[in-house]
Structure formats: structure tokens, C-alpha cells
Design an enzyme around this catalytic site. Structure first.
Site, PDB file in Angstrom:
ATOM      1  N   TYR A  68      -0.888 -18.901  10.758  1.00  0.00           N
ATOM      2  CA  TYR A  68      -2.177 -18.381  10.271  1.00  0.00           C
ATOM      3  C   TYR A  68      -2.492 -17.116  11.035  1.00  0.00           C
ATOM      4  O   TYR A  68      -2.324 -17.053  12.267  1.00  0.00           O
ATOM      5  CB  TYR A  68      -3.302 -19.396  10.493  1.00  0.00           C
ATOM      6  N   GLU A  70      -5.446 -14.751  10.059  1.00  0.00           N
ATOM      7  CA  GLU A  70      -6.576 -14.042   9.447  1.00  0.00           C
ATOM      8  C   GLU A  70      -6.980 -12.881  10.343  1.00  0.00           C
ATOM      9  O   GLU A  70      -7.037 -13.007  11.573  1.00  0.00           O
ATOM     10  CB  GLU A  70      -7.741 -15.001   9.227  1.00  0.00           C
ATOM     11  N   ASP A 214      -2.262   2.105 -10.648  1.00  0.00           N
ATOM     12  CA  ASP A 214      -1.510   0.854 -10.448  1.00  0.00           C
ATOM     13  C   ASP A 214      -0.071   1.141 -10.854  1.00  0.00           C
ATOM     14  O   ASP A 214       0.242   1.236 -12.044  1.00  0.00           O
ATOM     15  CB  ASP A 214      -2.135  -0.239 -11.319  1.00  0.00           C
ATOM     16  N   THR A 240       2.683  -3.949  -7.148  1.00  0.00           N
ATOM     17  CA  THR A 240       3.391  -5.156  -6.727  1.00  0.00           C
ATOM     18  C   THR A 240       4.619  -4.677  -5.958  1.00  0.00           C
ATOM     19  O   THR A 240       4.948  -3.487  -5.982  1.00  0.00           O
ATOM     20  CB  THR A 240       3.834  -6.009  -7.928  1.00  0.00           C
ATOM     21  N   LYS A 243       9.002  -5.530  -8.409  1.00  0.00           N
ATOM     22  CA  LYS A 243       9.583  -5.015  -9.670  1.00  0.00           C
ATOM     23  C   LYS A 243      10.661  -3.992  -9.304  1.00  0.00           C
ATOM     24  O   LYS A 243      11.649  -4.367  -8.680  1.00  0.00           O
ATOM     25  CB  LYS A 243       8.456  -4.473 -10.556  1.00  0.00           C
ATOM     26  N   ARG A 249       7.826 -11.262  -4.114  1.00  0.00           N
ATOM     27  CA  ARG A 249       6.738 -11.322  -5.100  1.00  0.00           C
ATOM     28  C   ARG A 249       5.411 -11.157  -4.358  1.00  0.00           C
ATOM     29  O   ARG A 249       4.955 -12.082  -3.690  1.00  0.00           O
ATOM     30  CB  ARG A 249       6.816 -12.683  -5.792  1.00  0.00           C
TER      31      ARG A 249
HETATM   32  N1  DSN Z   1       2.883  -6.977 -14.571  1.00  0.00           N
HETATM   33  C1  DSN Z   1       3.156  -7.839 -15.683  1.00  0.00           C
HETATM   34  C2  DSN Z   1       4.530  -7.552 -16.189  1.00  0.00           C
HETATM   35  O1  DSN Z   1       4.740  -6.398 -16.373  1.00  0.00           O
HETATM   36  O2  DSN Z   1       5.375  -8.415 -16.459  1.00  0.00           O
HETATM   37  C3  DSN Z   1       2.833  -9.204 -15.409  1.00  0.00           C
HETATM   38  O3  DSN Z   1       1.480  -9.258 -15.020  1.00  0.00           O
END
Ligand code: DSN
Length: 428
Positions: A68, A70, A214, A240, A243, A249
Site C-alpha cells: 500500500y 497512498e 487522449d 493508456t 495499446k 494495462r
Molecule cells: N479504448 C477502447 C478501445 O479502443 O478498444 C476501449 O475503451
């Protein structure tokens, strides 16, 4: 008579600590094995998926999951955070270097929570935000009514043009001047062309709006110069990390120094509790990989492959949305040959080719049916496939879709997929 130390530990089930997964939980172990085989034997064309390195997997599966922490490095609410601080500081420094950003927060658990944190930092309920319509390529968290982003804010959506299926920046500007949104959100999950971040900054300046980019899909392309970077233009950049960036993830936020304090407070304690330190460790590993010359070559090949695959799929008679791609993904209008996206996804999956059905701009089908499939090359490029293999993949796709998935075609295509996969194993 007192128990021996060993007997006491055994009575508490202590030996579980050191037993392997196969022994402790064969059902889950078998599911993991099945998934490993599925990934090895599948051409993964879902644009948002990838295969991470063993080093990333190792960091994710490390003892940092026990911790933990925080707070932030040097300012924690828990003891024992020395090694955690090392990991988080390294991840922050690497993220800043990779993206050329003034400030990085590496704690968001996901892209959705990264976006939520930016909104939490800068917006009040009832504020107006502007994002790209989901059915035109945007994302749920950019103001869709079913997401928190559509519930708490007034949403104005911009679109692509009907004739060329490119973002309509004139419409964006006109809507921005009319509605004066507090924030303009750009970035997409199903858009195959370069996004003009500079133009969006100019629009945001004219309408007095904040700008958030984003870049979840294109982050890997951005850090290697295969797509212009929004970092010099946007107040906030979210992504994210799993990808094109090929990490665990998870999520990441970058911002100008002036917003750093507000942002950090919004992530913790605003939106999240304890950070996932094992995942932050894996992010640090992935950022390090992304700083190498090999990663630049990998990203360049992703784009080459996407262009080659889009052209080869078009050559088999399918319409490609906007006529092609500049990045890692393209949308195939399968309904141009009378097949729904849903059927196409199922037919392809039966032959071990994974894609996802996706609405295309101005779609006449419902989202769960859709007229398109989204096809991306990050994962197949990771396992080493190049332009000649893209032609083969297009032929396999067309063969089984044109046959509407009949049994003979499905078997033949599955065999072709297996041959390709065997030539390019993921993990040895
Ligand atoms: N970002 C999406 C995708 O492109 O698969 C999922 O939220």
C-alpha cells in the site's frame, strides 16, 4: 506442548505462500495456459491490444502487489515505501523524458480513470465539455451519455465530415465559439488519420477552453515521431499504457507544471486510493523499452503494416473508411459487401483472426451490430509480421468473409492463420 514453528506455519496454511499456481489453483492455471495458446494461435488485429515483453509481465507479477502506498514519493500515508518511491520516481522521470512533458502522474489505473482525474481536477458538474462523437471514432469517456463524462457534464459533440470522413475542424470551431466549452477533448479510439493538435489548440484559445488530448491509441506513435505530439499544445495529455505503447494495462497523465498540484490531488485522493505499485513498476519497464531505437523502428513498422493491410483489404473489394490510414488502425466497412460488423467479427474469430465490430461514421446499424470492423496492427507487428504477411492476412480475411464463414473456408483460413502464427511465435 507447544507446536514447532513449522507445524504452526503449516496450521495457518503458510505453505500456500510458496506453492505454484498449478498446484494451488489448477482451474485458473489451465485458463491461463489456454489463453496463452489462444494468443499464440491467433492473429490479433484488435487495434487496442498488444503483447507485452516478459520483463513487463515479470514486473506486473512482482511482490509490489503487496504494497500500500497512498500518497506520492516522499509523502506517503504508509511506512515501508522506500522501494516503492524508487519505482514511482523512475516511472515519472521516464514518462516525462519519453513524452517531453513537464509533469507526469503514473498512478491512474486505467485510461478511463486518467480522464476522470483530469475532469475532477478542472471541471465542475454542469460544465460544458466538447468531445468527438463515439460513433464517429471518439471514446465513451469523452462525453457519451452512458459514461460518467456524459452524466455530469453538458456535452457538445463534434464529428467527421460525411464526404471524406475526416474530423470537421470547421464544425469543431463553430461549436466551440457557440458553446464556449470549459474543455475540448480530442483523441479517438477509431480514427485512422493524423489529428491536428495545433489546430485544436488554436480553436481552444479562441473559445477560452482547456484542451485535453487522449492519445491512448497513438501514444507509441507519438513518442517515436510517427504522429505529431499534442504535448506542446494540450493542457493535459492522457493515455493508456497498453495499446501501441505496449506496457501493462493501465493509465498515465501528462500536464503542464501549472496544473501539477491540482492534478495529483485529483488522482489521489480525488479519484483513486492506493496506487498499483506492481503496475507502476511495469509501466517504468515499458517506458524504458519505448526509449530505445528498436521501439521507434517497431512503431514505424506498425504504420507501414497498417497502410499495407488497409490497401490489401481494399484490393479485395471492401471499402475502407476515409480511404486508408496514417496510423495503426483502419475501419473496414464490411457492410459494403453486405456483412454486418457483428457477423464479420464472429466469422473471423472462428478462424482465429480477432477484430472488433465497430460503428462507422453515419452508420445505419445499431452499435451492437455495426457496419464495420476495426483492424489494427500493433500486436501482429510485435510478433514480427511485415508487409508480405499483411497481404496474406488480407487474403485470409477476404476468403472467409466472402464465403460468409462457410465451414470449408473457415477450416482453410484457420490453417493459413496457424501457419503464419507458427512462423512468428510470441513467447519462446
Ligand atoms: N479504448 C477502447 C478501445 O479502443 O478498444 C476501449 O475503451
Amino acid at each position: 506442548m507447544s507446536m514447532t514453528k513449522e507445524a504452526h506455519r503449516a496450521a495457518m496454511g503458510h505453505e500456500f505462500l510458496d506453492r505454484g499456481l498449478n498446484e494451488v489453483d489448477p482451474e485458473i492455471a489451465e485458463a491461463i495456459q489456454t489463453e496463452t495458446i489462444r494468443q499464440n494461435d491467433t492473429l490479433e488485429l484488435i487495434a487496442s491490444e498488444n503483447h507485452v515483453s516478459r520483463a513487463v509481465l515479470t514486473a506486473m507479477g512482482s511482490v509490489f502487489t503487496n504494497k500500500y502506498a497512498e500518497g506520492y514519493p516522499g509523502k506517503r500515508y504508509y511506512g515501508g515505501c522506500g522501494p516503492t518511491d524508487i519505482v514511482e520516481n523512475i516511472a515519472i522521470e521516464r514518462a516525462k523524458r519519453l513524452f517531453g512533458a513537464e509533469h507526469a502522474n503514473v498512478q491512474p489505473h486505467s485510461g478511463s480513470q486518467a480522464n476522470m482525474s483530469v475532469y475532477f481536477a478542472m471541471l465542475k458538474p454542469g460544465d460544458t465539455i466538447m468531445g468527438m462523437d463515439l460513433s464517429h471514432g471518439g471514446h465513451l469517456t469523452h462525453g457519451h451519455p452512458l459514461s460518467y463524462s456524459g452524466r455530469d457534464f453538458k456535452v457538445v459533440a463534434y464529428h467527421v465530415r460525411k464526404d471524406d470522413e475526416l474530423i470537421d475542424y470547421d464544425e469543431m470551431e463553430q461549436l466551440a465559439l457557440e458553446h464556449k466549452p470549459r474543455m475540448i477533448i480530442c483523441g479517438a479510439s477509431a480514427y485512422s488519420r493524423i489529428i491536428d493538435f495545433k489546430r485544436i489548440r488554436e480553436i481552444a484559445d479562441r473559445s477560452g477552453s482547456l484542451m485535453m488530448a487522449d492519445i491512448a491509441h497513438i501514444a507509441g506513435l507519438v513518442v517515436t515521431g510517427n504522429h505529431p505530439s499534442p504535448v506542446p499544445h494540450a493542457d493535459f495529455v492522457t493515455t493508456t499504457t497498453h495499446k501501441t505503447l505496449r506496457g501493462p494495462r493501465s493509465g498515465l497523465i501528462l500536464c503542464k507544471e501549472q496544473y501539477a498540484k491540482d492534478l495529483d490531488r485529483a488522482v489521489f485522493p480525488g479519484v483513486q486510493g492506493g496506487p498499483l505499485v506492481h503496475i507502476i513498476a511495469a509501466k517504468a519497464v515499458a517506458f524504458n523499452e519505448a526509449l530505445t531505437p528498436e521501439f521507434k523502428e517497431y512503431q514505424t513498422q506498425i504504420v507501414r503494416n497498417a497502410k499495407a493491410l488497409a490497401q490489401a483489404v481494399a484490393d479485395t473489394g471492401f471499402r475502407i473508411v476515409s480511404g486508408g490510414t496514417d496510423n495503426h488502425v483502419f475501419m473496414t466497412d464490411v457492410f459494403s459487401k453486405g456483412i454486418t460488423g457483428k457477423d464479420a467479427q464472429n466469422i473471423l474469430e472462428a478462424s482465429n483472426i480477432t477484430v472488433n465490430k465497430n460503428t462507422i461514421p453515419f452508420d445505419t446499424q445499431k452499435p451492437m451490430v455495426a457496419s464495420g470492423v476495426r483492424i489494427g496492427t500493433p500486436a501482429v507487428t510485435t510478433r514480427g509480421l511485415r508487409e508480405p504477411e499483411m497481404k496474406k492476412i488480407a487474403q485470409l480475411i477476404a476468403r472467409v468473409l466472402d464465403a460468409k464463414g462457410d465451414a470449408a473456408a473457415a477450416i482453410e483460413v484457420k490453417k493459413g492463420v496457424k501457419e503464419l502464427c507458427d512462423q512468428f511465435p510470441i513467447y519462446h
